[in-house]
Every structure is written in C-alpha cells, then in structure tokens.
Design an enzyme around this catalytic site. Structure first.
Site, PDB file in Angstrom:
ATOM      1  N   CYS A   1     -26.504 -20.418  -5.697  1.00  0.00           N
ATOM      2  CA  CYS A   1     -25.862 -21.553  -6.373  1.00  0.00           C
ATOM      3  C   CYS A   1     -26.686 -22.831  -6.240  1.00  0.00           C
ATOM      4  O   CYS A   1     -26.732 -23.642  -7.178  1.00  0.00           O
ATOM      5  CB  CYS A   1     -24.505 -21.848  -5.748  1.00  0.00           C
ATOM      6  SG  CYS A   1     -23.339 -20.505  -5.825  1.00  0.00           S
TER       7      CYS A   1
ATOM      8  N   HIS B   1     -17.952 -17.641 -11.489  1.00  0.00           N
ATOM      9  CA  HIS B   1     -19.365 -17.393 -11.184  1.00  0.00           C
ATOM     10  C   HIS B   1     -19.604 -15.950 -10.718  1.00  0.00           C
ATOM     11  O   HIS B   1     -18.968 -15.466  -9.787  1.00  0.00           O
ATOM     12  CB  HIS B   1     -19.928 -18.393 -10.179  1.00  0.00           C
ATOM     13  CG  HIS B   1     -19.790 -19.805 -10.698  1.00  0.00           C
ATOM     14  ND1 HIS B   1     -19.854 -20.907  -9.918  1.00  0.00           N
ATOM     15  CD2 HIS B   1     -19.580 -20.278 -11.974  1.00  0.00           C
ATOM     16  CE1 HIS B   1     -19.687 -22.001 -10.654  1.00  0.00           C
ATOM     17  NE2 HIS B   1     -19.515 -21.630 -11.914  1.00  0.00           N
TER      18      HIS B   1
ATOM     19  N   ASP C   1     -22.221 -14.710  -9.314  1.00  0.00           N
ATOM     20  CA  ASP C   1     -23.179 -14.439  -8.239  1.00  0.00           C
ATOM     21  C   ASP C   1     -22.561 -14.193  -6.871  1.00  0.00           C
ATOM     22  O   ASP C   1     -23.274 -14.180  -5.860  1.00  0.00           O
ATOM     23  CB  ASP C   1     -24.286 -15.499  -8.187  1.00  0.00           C
ATOM     24  CG  ASP C   1     -23.770 -16.929  -8.195  1.00  0.00           C
ATOM     25  OD1 ASP C   1     -22.541 -17.117  -8.140  1.00  0.00           O
ATOM     26  OD2 ASP C   1     -24.608 -17.852  -8.252  1.00  0.00           O
TER      27      ASP C   1
ATOM     28  N   ASP D   1     -20.067 -21.674 -17.762  1.00  0.00           N
ATOM     29  CA  ASP D   1     -20.961 -22.120 -16.699  1.00  0.00           C
ATOM     30  C   ASP D   1     -22.143 -21.153 -16.682  1.00  0.00           C
ATOM     31  O   ASP D   1     -21.961 -19.925 -16.836  1.00  0.00           O
ATOM     32  CB  ASP D   1     -20.268 -22.063 -15.330  1.00  0.00           C
ATOM     33  CG  ASP D   1     -19.509 -23.337 -14.987  1.00  0.00           C
ATOM     34  OD1 ASP D   1     -19.240 -24.146 -15.901  1.00  0.00           O
ATOM     35  OD2 ASP D   1     -19.180 -23.526 -13.794  1.00  0.00           O
TER      36      ASP D   1
ATOM     37  N   ASP E   1     -25.067 -23.671 -11.657  1.00  0.00           N
ATOM     38  CA  ASP E   1     -23.823 -23.639 -12.436  1.00  0.00           C
ATOM     39  C   ASP E   1     -23.988 -24.281 -13.802  1.00  0.00           C
ATOM     40  O   ASP E   1     -23.337 -23.879 -14.768  1.00  0.00           O
ATOM     41  CB  ASP E   1     -22.709 -24.415 -11.714  1.00  0.00           C
ATOM     42  CG  ASP E   1     -22.418 -23.880 -10.324  1.00  0.00           C
ATOM     43  OD1 ASP E   1     -23.002 -22.849  -9.958  1.00  0.00           O
ATOM     44  OD2 ASP E   1     -21.613 -24.505  -9.620  1.00  0.00           O
TER      45      ASP E   1
HETATM   46  N1  ABU Z   1     -20.156 -20.753  -7.042  1.00  0.00           N
HETATM   47  C1  ABU Z   1     -20.144 -19.456  -6.481  1.00  0.00           C
HETATM   48  C2  ABU Z   1     -18.974 -19.281  -5.580  1.00  0.00           C
HETATM   49  C3  ABU Z   1     -18.080 -18.240  -6.093  1.00  0.00           C
HETATM   50  C4  ABU Z   1     -17.105 -17.804  -5.034  1.00  0.00           C
HETATM   51  O1  ABU Z   1     -16.387 -18.622  -4.463  1.00  0.00           O
HETATM   52  O2  ABU Z   1     -17.051 -16.611  -4.746  1.00  0.00           O
END
Ligand code: ABU
Length: 373
Positions: free
Chosen positions: A358, A251, A253, A202, A124
């Site tokens: 992550c 995020h 990912d 981030d 992050d």
């Molecule tokens: N830090 C990635 C988590 C994102 C989500 O909660 O989908």
C-alpha cells in the site's frame, strides 16, 4: 493497426519512458513511497466508516474525524517509514516522494466539502500500467484531491515521455450510495455500499500480471469503474474479477497477490480456490499462513486495516520480498516457497491504511509487457 505494430509502438514507448511497470515482481528500479506529514483522520462519511475494522478505531471515528493524527501515532510510523526508504535505497532503488500537504485544510466541490486524509498509500490512488500513470476516481471524499501531491513527480515523468491520465472525477453525491446498506453478517452474500451511479475505483483493487489484471469489487470499486478501466486499456489487456468473501472489501492486496510468474499468494479466509478464474488453474496457489496476532493494544485499536496485512508485502524481484519481522509465519512460508524475505519493521503504518504494498507505487520495473497465461 496491425497487432504487431501496436506491440512494437508500445515497446518503443516503454523504452523511452521513465515509467515502465507491468507486473508485481519484475526487478524494481524506481518507486514512489508515501508520506505522513500533514496526516488527518479520515472523514466519517459512510463509505469510510463501513471499511474501518470493527473495534475502537471504528467507534472513535466520528469523534476524531478531521483531527490531525497525534504525535504518538505519527512518530513511530515515521521512524519505520524512514527505515523502509533507507532499505529500498540500499537495494539500489530510486525512491521518489509526494509533496507534503496539510490535509486538515477543508476543500469543497459543488456538492460537498471535506478535509483530507494523507499521502500514506500511493498504491490506492494511482495505477501504473506499462508506461501510463492513471489517477483513479476515488470515492472516499477525503481522498478526492490526494493525487495532487504527486503532480510535481507526474509532470516530471510526463515531460520525460510517460503517458498520464486521470479517470473522470466522480461527483460522489448520494446517488452513489445504497442508503439501506449494512455490512453483511458471516455467511450472508457479499454486498457493497456503492451503486452504479458513476464509475469509481481505487487502484489498489487491481493487481497486474502483464496483459492480465485481477480485480475485486469492493466498497470503493464498482462494476462501472472496472468497465471504465477495461475500455480505457483496450483489447491488449484482460481484466478478471476475483470473488472475495471479505465482508468489508477494500483493496485486493490483502486478498490475492501475484508474487512471481505462476505464483499467486491467496488469503484463505477471503478466497474460495475452487472459484478462482480458470486461467489461474495452472498457477501455484500459495496459501498465506494465519497472520501472527498483534498483541500490542495501541497497534490493535489504531489500525485502519484487517489482520491480513501480513500479506501486504513488496516484491523487489522474483525472489526478494520485503516482509515485517513480526510476521514470522509469512516469512517461513515465503522461504519454504523459495523466496528470500528481507525484514523491515512497519506495523505502525497500519494506522495510516496499509503496509509495504500500500505504501508504495512501482514506477519502473525492468521488464516488458508479457502474457503469463
Ligand atoms: N489498504 C489495504 C488494507 C486492506 C485491509 O485492511 O485488509
């Protein structure tokens, strides 16, 4: 300078530098893995609470903010983390770790004060592009100094030839937030809590495919942040914005993940494939299966993440991929697409903000800067 000279210079720097990673799938040689010691519940600032999944974790947020994570949450996650590190090492990958930090300690800037959070998710806070380490301008106040725990490693990489940058530290004053923000309801246009007062992003809102990067706007990444990175990287790179329908985006990912040249894993709930950037038209779009539900009550109420954490996988190379054995649907899909899943239990880490992608930061993958489009 002539483009060929720029490329030759970059290539020779990459060969000298201990840091060299251009995409998400080249063979992994060295990686940073996060840490749980000193973990403290994130502060209850609106930019934090707007991203915590609805449910018990969100309701309890203001009560527990700033308290240490209890043992019953740390211990099982620590056991999983130890297993993950041992697995990476057994695959011949060098694992580096941030320093342990007491995140409960209060710190302040001229504008506000906060306690910290944890070092669970280096992905992050730090972006590695080629031989450069970029500390990103994070907007969660409790993460303001998070990169300091990585500084001993970064100084070592810098002394050995890596480039190292920190984006302008944001002020994070009230002007950065829309006071009228409320998370959009289903079907409403996606809006964000951030204004364009200053650049913030981030690292985990970006994924890398050589000369092309993909980004999602989110509640932690604004348009100025994307512009800052684009100008910093210069004309050798192109940044493409991906539209996400996630109502509380934070995020990329768990929304898209490029997992091999020409292969993009996508979240069918957040992505409308007809609206993907044109350059992805020739890529195989791998639609992630519906995540296996998590029935364990404690895992459900303590998670800081959404259900699509099943997509938060880590590529060891173009074939091998680390996946949680709970997510049998994802494993079967990956096998069908020609990948080789390696299982590792990791569900308890969700309480600290993520899973395998992550929890890590690629430092060196064997390969060079290429264009895949
Ligand atoms: N830090 C990635 C988590 C994102 C989500 O909660 O989908």
């Amino acid at each position: 300078m002539d483009a060929r000279l720029v490329n030759a210079e970059a290539e020779s720097r990459n060969q000298l530098s201990p840091v060299n990673s251009h995409n998400e799938w080249d063979p992994l040689e060295e990686i940073i893995v996060g840490r749980l010691e000193g973990a403290t519940m994130p502060s209850d600032h609106p930019v934090v609470t707007c991203n915590i999944p609805k449910g018990a974790a969100a309701r309890a947020q203001s009560l527990v903010a700033g308290l240490r994570y209890p043992k019953f949450m740390v211990e099982p996650a620590q056991r999983e983390l130890d297993g993950f590190i041992a697995l990476l090492q057994s695959l011949g990958i060098v694992v580096r770790r941030p320093e342990p930090v007491d995140h409960k300690k209060r710190f302040s800037t001229p504008y506000w004060s906060s306690r910290g959070f944890c070092n669970s998710c280096p992905r992050d806070a730090i972006l590695v592009i080629g031989d450069e380490i970029i500390e990103t301008p994070m907007v969660w106040p409790c993460r303001y100094f998070e990169t300091h725990s990585y500084r001993p490693i970064f100084k070592d990489y810098f002394r050995r030839g890596a480039r190292w940058t920190s984006a302008p530290k944001p002020q994070i004053t009230d002007e950065l937030f829309d006071p009228d923000f409320r998370p959009p309801a289903k079907g409403e246009p996606i809006t964000y809590i951030l204004t364009e007062f200053e650049p913030v992003f981030d690292a985990a809102d970006f994924v890398r495919c050589g000369r092309d990067l993909f980004v999602t706007r989110s509640n932690v990444t604004n348009a100025l942040g994307i512009e800052w990175l684009g100008r910093h990287l210069g004309p050798a790179y192109r940044i493409h914005e991906i539209e996400s329908r996630c109502p509380n985006p934070m995020h990329i990912d768990t929304t898209i993940l490029p997992i091999a040249p020409g292969k993009l894993l996508i979240n069918p709930e957040y992505i409308d494939t007809s609206r993907l950037p044109d350059i992805l038209k020739k890529w195989d779009i791998l639609v992630a299966p519906e995540p296996n539900p998590i029935d364990d009550w404690m895992l459900k109420i303590t998670s800081l993440c959404g259900k699509w954490l099943s997509m938060n996988i880590l590529m060891i190379d173009e074939k091998r991929v680390i996946v949680d054995p709970h997510h049998t649907g994802m494993m079967r899909a990956l096998e069908k697409w020609g990948f080789e899943p390696i299982t590792c239990e990791f569900l308890h880490y969700a309480a600290f903000g993520g899973a395998f992608h992550c929890a890590t930061l690629d430092i060196r993958r064997r390969g060079s800067l290429q264009s895949y489009f």
